[in-house]
Scaffold this active site. Structure first.
Site, PDB file in Angstrom:
ATOM      1  N   ARG A 270      -0.287 -12.624  13.486  1.00 46.53           N
ATOM      2  CA  ARG A 270      -0.103 -11.174  13.622  1.00 46.53           C
ATOM      3  C   ARG A 270       1.253 -10.895  14.258  1.00 46.53           C
ATOM      4  O   ARG A 270       1.875  -9.878  14.001  1.00 46.53           O
ATOM      5  CB  ARG A 270      -1.228 -10.544  14.464  1.00 46.53           C
ATOM      6  CG  ARG A 270      -0.926  -9.084  14.824  1.00 46.53           C
ATOM      7  CD  ARG A 270      -2.149  -8.218  15.117  1.00 46.53           C
ATOM      8  NE  ARG A 270      -3.185  -8.853  15.893  1.00 46.53           N
ATOM      9  CZ  ARG A 270      -3.156  -9.023  17.236  1.00 46.53           C
ATOM     10  NH1 ARG A 270      -2.124  -8.591  17.937  1.00 46.53           N
ATOM     11  NH2 ARG A 270      -4.143  -9.624  17.847  1.00 46.53           N
TER      12      ARG A 270
ATOM     13  N   TYR B 172      11.887  11.617   3.568  1.00 45.86           N
ATOM     14  CA  TYR B 172      10.768  11.126   2.750  1.00 45.86           C
ATOM     15  C   TYR B 172       9.460  11.842   3.124  1.00 45.86           C
ATOM     16  O   TYR B 172       9.215  12.117   4.306  1.00 45.86           O
ATOM     17  CB  TYR B 172      10.650   9.614   2.951  1.00 45.86           C
ATOM     18  CG  TYR B 172       9.527   8.983   2.180  1.00 45.86           C
ATOM     19  CD1 TYR B 172       9.628   8.806   0.807  1.00 45.86           C
ATOM     20  CD2 TYR B 172       8.365   8.580   2.825  1.00 45.86           C
ATOM     21  CE1 TYR B 172       8.586   8.234   0.093  1.00 45.86           C
ATOM     22  CE2 TYR B 172       7.326   8.001   2.119  1.00 45.86           C
ATOM     23  CZ  TYR B 172       7.438   7.836   0.760  1.00 45.86           C
ATOM     24  OH  TYR B 172       6.406   7.275   0.064  1.00 45.86           O
TER      25      TYR B 172
HETATM   26  C1  LIG Z   1       9.016   4.771  -0.338  1.00 43.60           C
HETATM   27  C2  LIG Z   1       9.804   5.220   0.819  1.00 43.60           C
HETATM   28  C3  LIG Z   1       9.292   5.106   2.115  1.00 43.60           C
HETATM   29  C4  LIG Z   1       7.892   4.586   2.407  1.00 43.60           C
HETATM   30  O1  LIG Z   1       7.758   3.264   2.039  1.00 43.60           O
HETATM   31  P1  LIG Z   1       6.323   2.563   1.722  1.00 43.60           P
HETATM   32  O2  LIG Z   1       6.697   1.139   1.569  1.00 43.60           O
HETATM   33  O3  LIG Z   1       5.804   3.209   0.481  1.00 43.60           O
HETATM   34  O4  LIG Z   1       5.449   2.827   2.878  1.00 43.60           O
HETATM   35  C5  LIG Z   1      10.105   5.528   3.160  1.00 43.60           C
HETATM   36  N1  LIG Z   1      11.326   6.023   2.946  1.00 43.60           N
HETATM   37  C6  LIG Z   1      11.838   6.164   1.715  1.00 43.60           C
HETATM   38  C7  LIG Z   1      13.193   6.724   1.549  1.00 43.60           C
HETATM   39  C8  LIG Z   1      11.098   5.761   0.607  1.00 43.60           C
HETATM   40  O5  LIG Z   1      11.612   5.907  -0.615  1.00 43.60           O
END
Ligand SMILES: *Cc1c(COP(=O)(O)O)cnc(C)c1O
Length: 393
Positions: free
Chosen positions: A59, A112
């Site tokens: 972990r 995002y």
């Molecule tokens: C997809 C994305 C995330 C989140 O990533 P995950 O791996 O889906 O949790 C964060 N920031 C940006 C700019 C993204 O495109």
């Protein structure tokens, strides 16, 4: 192996590969173990207390995962790096590890979707104030930062209209106010953009996108100054948002071709943007590589390539969007980006589906906007494909 002076294509292949595994294996072994046995109790205690390098429990740390962390550390030229099960785990663990009640965060409206949700719902619940600024309004950002804040959170280029923030300028303003600066570099990739070199303190990647590169793996990474990364790592040890070694292996393999893929995707996206810009059925194209793009001058200064994602508006309604997308052949109509195969979709039903049409309009997302993430296919084929689908509307 000293890779400090090597270029990023070389570092992607070799970083972390030989330090940990002395048995001569020429690919990184997937160490599928939860725990690590010791023959000598004194040695176990030394490792547990951090007096000696080694592994105790997966972990916390794992040799396969450590190779991946070393790769991103070198690619972003950082002191330290740590990893997470997803990009959102990287973002949320970073924010929760560094912030406390009473703190103030300044960020942008276009971050995002998941990150926005943290800002609008989760942080306020902990009595952390969040001020979201108009994404390209550098004056407003500077003004809000100067009022005093703990952390500034940036993203450039943004999703889905590829807005650009001058990272150096905002990092300088943050330093002056004594705030930490965190940047999500998912769209940039370490090949095109290195925020740490522009004064940012911590860089975050959703490695699910370009770094993994094959749409088969979720992963998040954080890198930057050692004590900050350590604090985030210690938080993750407890939240348990750990990356699995098999997943780490997928990302390691993906990263070996990162420079090749990103260079190709930069090229494809630029060619496609130019083609679409001149097409009569397209009303707007958003790509920082076009000199008509609002952020082009800043992008030219802070990026080595403009990335594999673009977006564009059809001169038509949502029905035309459907007709057009249904006729594309070399594309998965799907969420996500940064894969070897081209992915496209309307943000109005994917990344920004939870917003009302009005709210989307405010962010510059019209109902006829399409996000297009180029794969590594040949640009001639992608352009021919777009051409024939546009003829159908
Ligand atoms: C997809 C994305 C995330 C989140 O990533 P995950 O791996 O889906 O949790 C964060 N920031 C940006 C700019 C993204 O495109």
């Amino acid at each position: 192996m000293d890779l400090k002076k090597s270029k990023r294509g070389t570092a992607s292949v070799w970083a972390g590969e030989e330090e940990l595994f002395q048995d001569g294996s020429s690919t990184v072994p997937i160490v599928n173990t939860v725990t690590y046995a010791y023959k000598n109790l004194d040695e176990w205690v030394d490792v547990a207390l951090g007096k000696k390098p080694g592994f105790i429990y997966s972990r916390n740390t794992n040799p396969t995962v450590a190779v991946l962390e070393e790769k991103i550390r070198l690619l972003e030229n950082a002191e330290a790096a740590t990893s997470f099960s997803t990009g959102m785990a990287a973002i949320s663990n970073t924010l929760f590890a560094l912030l406390k009640p009473g703190d103030r965060v300044v960020s942008i409206k276009d971050s995002y979707g998941g990150t926005s949700k943290l800002f609008l719902e989760f942080l306020p619940k902990l009595n952390i104030e969040v001020q979201l600024c108009e994404t390209e309004d550098h004056e407003q950002l500077e003004k809000e930062i100067a009022k005093g804040c703990t952390l500034v959170y940036l993203e450039s280029p943004t999703n889905p209209t590829l807005k650009i923030i001058d990272l150096k300028r905002i990092a300088a303003a943050s330093k002056k106010a004594g705030a930490l600066v965190v940047a999500d570099n998912t769209f940039g990739t370490p090949i095109n953009q290195n925020p740490l070199e522009l004064g940012v303190d911590l860089v975050i990647h959703s490695a699910t996108k370009f770094l993994g590169g094959h749409s088969d793996t979720l992963c998040g990474l954080v890198c930057g100054e050692k004590s900050l990364v350590h604090k985030i790592f210690q938080y993750r040890e407890i939240t348990g948002a750990t990356l699995h070694p098999e997943t780490a292996y997928n990302v390691i393999r993906g990263m070996k071709t990162l420079e090749l893929r990103v260079n190709r995707q930069n090229e494809n996206a630029l060619k496609i943007s130019r083609f679409l810009y001149d097409h009569p059925k397209i009303s707007r194209v958003f790509y920082p590589g076009l000199d008509t793009h609002r952020g082009h001058d800043i992008a030219k200064r802070q990026m080595k390539g403009f990335g594999g994602v673009l977006s564009f508006e059809l001169d038509g309604d949502y029905e035309s969007v459907k007709t057009f997308l249904h006729h594309l052949k070399f594309v998965h109509l799907a969420a996500s980006l940064g894969s070897v195969s081209t992915l496209a979709g309307p943000p109005s039903v994917t990344s920004h589906v939870e917003l009302s049409e009005q709210q989307r309009k405010k962010l510059g997302i019209s109902e006829s906007l399409i996000r297009y993430s180029t794969g590594i296919e040949n640009s001639e084929d992608l352009i021919d494909d777009l051409k024939q689908a546009l003829e159908k509307i």
